[in-house]
Scaffold this active site. Structure first.
Site, PDB file in Angstrom:
ATOM      1  N   GLN A 212     -20.695  30.399  10.211  1.00 25.64           N
ATOM      2  CA  GLN A 212     -20.679  28.952   9.968  1.00 25.64           C
ATOM      3  C   GLN A 212     -21.921  28.417  10.675  1.00 25.64           C
ATOM      4  OE1 GLN A 212     -19.345  26.617   8.150  1.00 25.64           O
ATOM      5  NE2 GLN A 212     -20.502  25.073   9.278  1.00 25.64           N
TER       6      GLN A 212
ATOM      7  N   PRO B 214     -12.813  27.724  10.752  1.00 29.55           N
ATOM      8  CA  PRO B 214     -12.569  26.553  11.612  1.00 29.55           C
ATOM      9  C   PRO B 214     -12.633  25.202  10.909  1.00 29.55           C
ATOM     10  CG  PRO B 214     -14.799  27.372  11.936  1.00 29.55           C
ATOM     11  CD  PRO B 214     -14.120  28.343  11.019  1.00 29.55           C
TER      12      PRO B 214
ATOM     13  N   GLY C 171     -12.661  22.872   6.908  1.00 25.46           N
ATOM     14  CA  GLY C 171     -12.065  22.880   5.581  1.00 25.46           C
ATOM     15  C   GLY C 171     -12.939  23.634   4.595  1.00 25.46           C
TER      16      GLY C 171
ATOM     17  N   GLU D  26     -20.544  23.971   2.335  1.00 28.05           N
ATOM     18  CA  GLU D  26     -21.252  23.957   1.063  1.00 28.05           C
ATOM     19  C   GLU D  26     -22.374  24.980   0.975  1.00 28.05           C
ATOM     20  OE1 GLU D  26     -21.234  21.674   3.511  1.00 28.05           O
ATOM     21  OE2 GLU D  26     -23.123  20.598   3.693  1.00 28.05           O
TER      22      GLU D  26
ATOM     23  N   HIS E 170     -15.613  18.165  -3.056  1.00 26.12           N
ATOM     24  CA  HIS E 170     -16.503  17.745  -1.965  1.00 26.12           C
ATOM     25  C   HIS E 170     -17.630  18.767  -1.759  1.00 26.12           C
ATOM     26  CE1 HIS E 170     -17.477  15.850   1.967  1.00 26.12           C
ATOM     27  NE2 HIS E 170     -17.836  17.088   2.269  1.00 26.12           N
ATOM     28  N   GLU E 171     -17.257  20.022  -1.596  1.00 26.93           N
ATOM     29  CA  GLU E 171     -18.293  21.036  -1.323  1.00 26.93           C
ATOM     30  C   GLU E 171     -19.227  21.188  -2.525  1.00 26.93           C
ATOM     31  OE1 GLU E 171     -18.434  21.442   1.644  1.00 26.93           O
ATOM     32  OE2 GLU E 171     -16.365  21.009   2.215  1.00 26.93           O
TER      33      GLU E 171
ATOM     34  N   HIS F   3     -21.909  18.560  -2.617  1.00 25.32           N
ATOM     35  CA  HIS F   3     -23.044  18.838  -1.726  1.00 25.32           C
ATOM     36  C   HIS F   3     -24.173  19.589  -2.448  1.00 25.32           C
ATOM     37  CE1 HIS F   3     -22.078  17.443   2.281  1.00 25.32           C
ATOM     38  NE2 HIS F   3     -20.917  18.073   2.326  1.00 25.32           N
TER      39      HIS F   3
ATOM     40  N   GLU G  90     -23.110  13.501   4.218  1.00 28.70           N
ATOM     41  CA  GLU G  90     -21.648  13.464   4.088  1.00 28.70           C
ATOM     42  C   GLU G  90     -21.116  12.199   3.396  1.00 28.70           C
ATOM     43  OE1 GLU G  90     -19.932  16.039   4.370  1.00 28.70           O
ATOM     44  OE2 GLU G  90     -21.285  17.318   5.514  1.00 28.70           O
TER      45      GLU G  90
ATOM     46  N   ASP H 123     -23.107  18.139  16.592  1.00 35.26           N
ATOM     47  CA  ASP H 123     -21.736  18.044  16.095  1.00 35.26           C
ATOM     48  C   ASP H 123     -21.015  16.796  16.606  1.00 35.26           C
ATOM     49  OD1 ASP H 123     -22.205  20.272  14.667  1.00 35.26           O
ATOM     50  OD2 ASP H 123     -20.710  21.540  15.633  1.00 35.26           O
TER      51      ASP H 123
ATOM     52  N   TYR I 175     -18.768  10.125   7.167  1.00 31.66           N
ATOM     53  CA  TYR I 175     -18.026  10.414   5.937  1.00 31.66           C
ATOM     54  C   TYR I 175     -17.519   9.130   5.272  1.00 31.66           C
ATOM     55  CZ  TYR I 175     -17.864  15.413   7.097  1.00 31.66           C
ATOM     56  OH  TYR I 175     -18.194  16.715   7.368  1.00 31.66           O
TER      57      TYR I 175
ATOM     58  N   ARG J  60      -8.144  25.794  11.422  1.00 30.40           N
ATOM     59  CA  ARG J  60      -8.910  24.623  11.000  1.00 30.40           C
ATOM     60  C   ARG J  60      -8.816  23.549  12.075  1.00 30.40           C
ATOM     61  NH1 ARG J  60      -7.845  21.766   5.152  1.00 30.40           N
ATOM     62  NH2 ARG J  60      -9.457  20.158   5.315  1.00 30.40           N
TER      63      ARG J  60
ATOM     64  N   LYS K 221      -9.472  20.463  12.224  1.00 37.05           N
ATOM     65  CA  LYS K 221      -8.850  19.204  11.824  1.00 37.05           C
ATOM     66  C   LYS K 221      -7.322  19.233  11.994  1.00 37.05           C
ATOM     67  CE  LYS K 221      -7.654  17.170   7.510  1.00 37.05           C
ATOM     68  NZ  LYS K 221      -7.840  16.964   6.094  1.00 37.05           N
TER      69      LYS K 221
HETATM   70  N1  BES Z   1     -20.745  20.241   5.682  1.00 39.87           N
HETATM   71  C1  BES Z   1     -19.418  19.957   6.064  1.00 39.87           C
HETATM   72  C2  BES Z   1     -18.946  20.755   7.230  1.00 39.87           C
HETATM   73  C3  BES Z   1     -19.729  20.613   8.524  1.00 39.87           C
HETATM   74  C4  BES Z   1     -20.413  19.465   8.836  1.00 39.87           C
HETATM   75  C5  BES Z   1     -19.725  21.649   9.414  1.00 39.87           C
HETATM   76  C6  BES Z   1     -21.139  19.382  10.026  1.00 39.87           C
HETATM   77  C7  BES Z   1     -20.427  21.564  10.599  1.00 39.87           C
HETATM   78  C8  BES Z   1     -21.138  20.420  10.905  1.00 39.87           C
HETATM   79  C9  BES Z   1     -18.448  20.131   4.900  1.00 39.87           C
HETATM   80  O1  BES Z   1     -18.976  19.751   3.678  1.00 39.87           O
HETATM   81  C10 BES Z   1     -17.272  19.209   5.129  1.00 39.87           C
HETATM   82  O2  BES Z   1     -17.475  18.037   5.184  1.00 39.87           O
HETATM   83  N2  BES Z   1     -16.073  19.754   5.238  1.00 39.87           N
HETATM   84  C11 BES Z   1     -14.860  19.000   5.436  1.00 39.87           C
HETATM   85  C12 BES Z   1     -14.071  18.900   4.173  1.00 39.87           C
HETATM   86  C13 BES Z   1     -14.228  17.673   3.384  1.00 39.87           C
HETATM   87  C14 BES Z   1     -13.233  17.630   2.237  1.00 39.87           C
HETATM   88  C15 BES Z   1     -14.268  16.387   4.121  1.00 39.87           C
HETATM   89  C16 BES Z   1     -13.987  19.735   6.416  1.00 39.87           C
HETATM   90  O3  BES Z   1     -14.285  20.902   6.703  1.00 39.87           O
HETATM   91  O4  BES Z   1     -13.013  19.182   6.879  1.00 39.87           O
HETATM   92 ZN    ZN Z   2     -19.253  17.651   3.590  1.00 41.77          ZN
END
Ligand code: BES
Ligand code: ZN
Length: 626
Positions: free
Chosen positions: A161, A288, A290, A293, A317-318, A321, A340, A397, A405, A578, A580
């Site tokens: 990742q 880790p 969701g 992309e 979503h992905e 991107h 985002e 991060d 978002y 995950r 989240k």
């Molecule tokens: N690009 C992001 C994931 C990301 C962003 C990882 C910044 C590390 C640093 C990916 O597109 C994303 O937004 N994933 C979301 C899912 C989405 C449906 C909102 C997630 O993983 O929760």
């Molecule tokens: Zn994203």
């Protein structure tokens, strides 16, 4: 020590030049000259040395959890500098060759978040730089899974990742979103395993475990990706398909059957998909996040496999991107909302085409609620609630919040509502087309919008309150809000239940996951264990196979001390990685002393199953120092 001091000084110089020379940042953070954006999160000097192409040759030692190999960079020393500086993080550098000759290099000591700069002497006409290296134990991009941490529990697995700045922990590179390169890779894995990358991919295992990849479209380092394991493939249509462990592949293929139609819908909205194939890999549960992309191959959590296709908007979503992010890329992590926010907006437009307006309104509303919660938690005047971030000296991060978002997406929705959907769609399609394979800063985007959309319409400009949205805190007063057609009905059912109606008498037959989420989210804080039991008896929520509902239900269970759900919650926390989902659950447990004891007990058992970044996060939540 001296070296480190020099480096810190040069870092300070970079930051200073960012403010003064390059973008002329004014007091309100707004840039008044549009120039090359300086990326404060790379130690590299890729602004002086063009990183054109990467040839990677690595062995994945899955048993010793190490990647070893060489990265050959084809460069153009356009500023004729004497040193190439690359980003690394916990890499051991074995040797470095410049145009075929071994050279002396220096590796700085580690700076928190940034890693160690690697200094390589080069000449004005140097064409190639080869760095041979091994990864370290604290490589933040890598998650090495033992067989028992996979779905099938038979073979080890590795995935990467790289976003935001973790690519440097498995490849020595110039690690900034504004630095693009093409690549080839030769990846050697144990026989019987398959390797996949963000590139042209194999669809079957081969006999010798050597896989070759080509990515001839330039991408930034954060989109470098690798997955290795016992992986099977199923086709969806002639340009889309699904990868997963063999025991998961049928379920994954069924769940994602609409992916091909999603690509069609996306193309109808904003122009051609430019990456050839679009495939998805459903990873083991420790992933880790969701989704990620990675070009040509989205990495996805198995927690979207709900058995009813109700969580596949993550794929929309992905996929989105592939335009916002991978085609037009945020120049620095301060411009993260351009990746985002645009993607959330685009994702919801795809979902609206696939599943209709009243369904998509629910996603907008849940996103709005998340935004309100985020702003309340940060405080309504917090600097991090601006769309344009200032992450100077910080972990990029930190910008990973609902501001980028949801506030980002709502800003675009506001523009859409003001200019009309057709006009806005034409504008966005043109934006993606004209900026394809380029990077974009917030300032450049606003300037572009001014000439291509606002076109001197003072009334429109006033209505959009751009400064307030982009360079101001909180949620502006003109923030759009979705219609509440379906959630209105959910609110009525919740009211009925709270005023004593038996749970079996609630009208829930047509509910999707999102109605359930709203039903549960808006339950009062003092919901009792007896009320939880009534809901559970009627709807068996403790044993739901839907990860979104399960996570929320377990949070409510902890709050109400509804012990009947704890067994299922323990099981959930044993495998799901995950962040989240982990964060709210561990946070909720930490609110009481009994809960905290439970959190510590559970975490002691399952910490090893989580990704290094998830571990860091839960360590913080539990106040554990390691
Ligand atoms: N690009 C992001 C994931 C990301 C962003 C990882 C910044 C590390 C640093 C990916 O597109 C994303 O937004 N994933 C979301 C899912 C989405 C449906 C909102 C997630 O993983 O929760
Ligand atoms: Zn994203």
């Amino acid at each position: 020590m001296l070296r480190k001091l020099c480096l810190l000084l040069s870092l300070a110089a970079i930051c200073a030049c960012n403010n003064n020379k390059q973008t002329k940042t004014a007091k309100n953070g707004k840039s008044d000259t549009v120039a090359v954006a300086k990326d404060i999160h790379t130690l590299s000097n890729a602004d002086q040395v063009e990183m054109k192409h990467l040839d990677l040759d690595i062995q994945v030692d899955i048993y010793n959890k190490q990647i070893r190999g060489c990265a050959v960079w084809t460069i153009n020393n356009k500023a004729k500098v004497k040193t190439l500086i690359l980003d690394t993080y916990d890499l051991t550098i074995d040797h470095v060759m410049v145009d075929g000759n071994e050279v002396q290099f220096t590796l700085d000591s580690l700076i928190k978040f940034f890693g160690s700069a690697l200094h390589i002497p080069i000449k004005a006409n140097t064409a190639t730089v080869m760095v041979c290296y091994k990864t370290g134990k604290s490589a933040r991009a890598l998650q090495w899974l033992n067989p028992q941490q996979t779905h099938d529990k038979r073979t080890p697995f590795l995935f990467t990742q790289s976003e935001s700045i973790y690519a440097r922990s498995w490849i020595p590179c110039a690690d900034g979103p504004g630095i693009r390169f093409t690549y080839t890779a030769k990846v050697t894995v144990p026989k019987g395993l398959m390797a996949l990358m963000s590139a042209e991919n194999p669809q079957a295992k081969n006999d010798n475990g050597v896989y070759n990849f080509t990515m001839d479209t330039p991408i930034p380092a954060y989109l470098m990706a690798l997955a290795v394991g016992d992986i099977a493939f199923r086709e969806i249509d002639d340009r889309t398909g699904v990868y997963a462990e063999p025991g998961m592949i049928e379920k994954a293929a069924w769940e994602l059957a609409d992916a091909g139609r999603m690509v069609d819908a996306a193309e109808q909205l904003y122009g051609p998909y430019r990456w050839g194939r679009y495939d998805v890999i459903v990873l083991p549960p420790g992933f880790p996040i969701g989704g990620m992309e990675n070009p040509k191959l989205t990495f996805a959590t198995p927690t979207i496999i709900a058995g009813d296709r109700s969580l596949v908007n993550l794929i929309a979503h992905e996929l989105a991107h592939s335009w916002s992010g991978n085609l037009v890329t945020n120049a620095t992590w301060n411009d993260f909302w351009l990746n985002e926010g645009f993607t959330v907006y685009f994702e919801r437009r795809i979902t609206e085409r696939m599943l209709g307006k009243t369904y998509t309104d629910m996603l907008w509303e849940l996103g709005y609620q998340d935004l309100v919660t985020e702003v309340n938690e940060m405080g309504p005047t917090h600097r991090d609630t601006w769309l344009k971030l200032d992450l100077t000296g910080r972990d990029p991060d930190d910008g990973l919040t609902d501001i980028a978002y949801e506030k980002g997406a709502l800003f675009l929705r506001l523009i859409e509502l003001n200019v009309g959907r057709d006009t806005f769609d034409r504008f966005l399609a043109q934006y993606f087309n004209e900026h394809a394979f380029k990077t974009i800063t917030t300032e450049k985007f606003l300037k572009y919008m001014d000439t291509a959309l606002i076109k001197g319409d003072a009334d429109l400009r006033k209505k959009l309150t751009i400064n307030e949205w982009v360079y101001g805190p909180g949620i502006p007063a003109n923030c759009p809000r979705a219609e509440q057609e379906r959630f209105g009905k959910v609110d009525a059912e919740r009211m009925k239940f709270l005023s004593g109606a038996p749970a079996e008498q609630l009208t829930t037959v047509d509910w999707t996951t999102h109605e359930w989420l709203h039903f549960l989210r808006k339950m009062p804080d003092n919901l009792s264990a007896a009320q939880m039991k009534k809901l559970d008896d009627a709807f068996n929520l403790t044993n739901t196979g839907n990860s979104e509902i399960a996570d929320l239900w377990y949070v409510l269970a902890v709050r109400a001390n509804y012990a009947k759900a704890y067994g299922a919650m323990d099981n959930f926390l044993s495998s799901v990685g995950r962040r989240k989902f982990l964060e709210p659950l561990y946070r909720e447990m930490m609110k009481t002393s009994n809960g905290a004891a439970m959190a510590r007990r559970i975490y002691a058992k399952y910490r090893k199953n989580y990704h290094p970044l998830a571990q860091e996060m839960i360590d913080r939540v539990l106040g554990e120092k390691r």
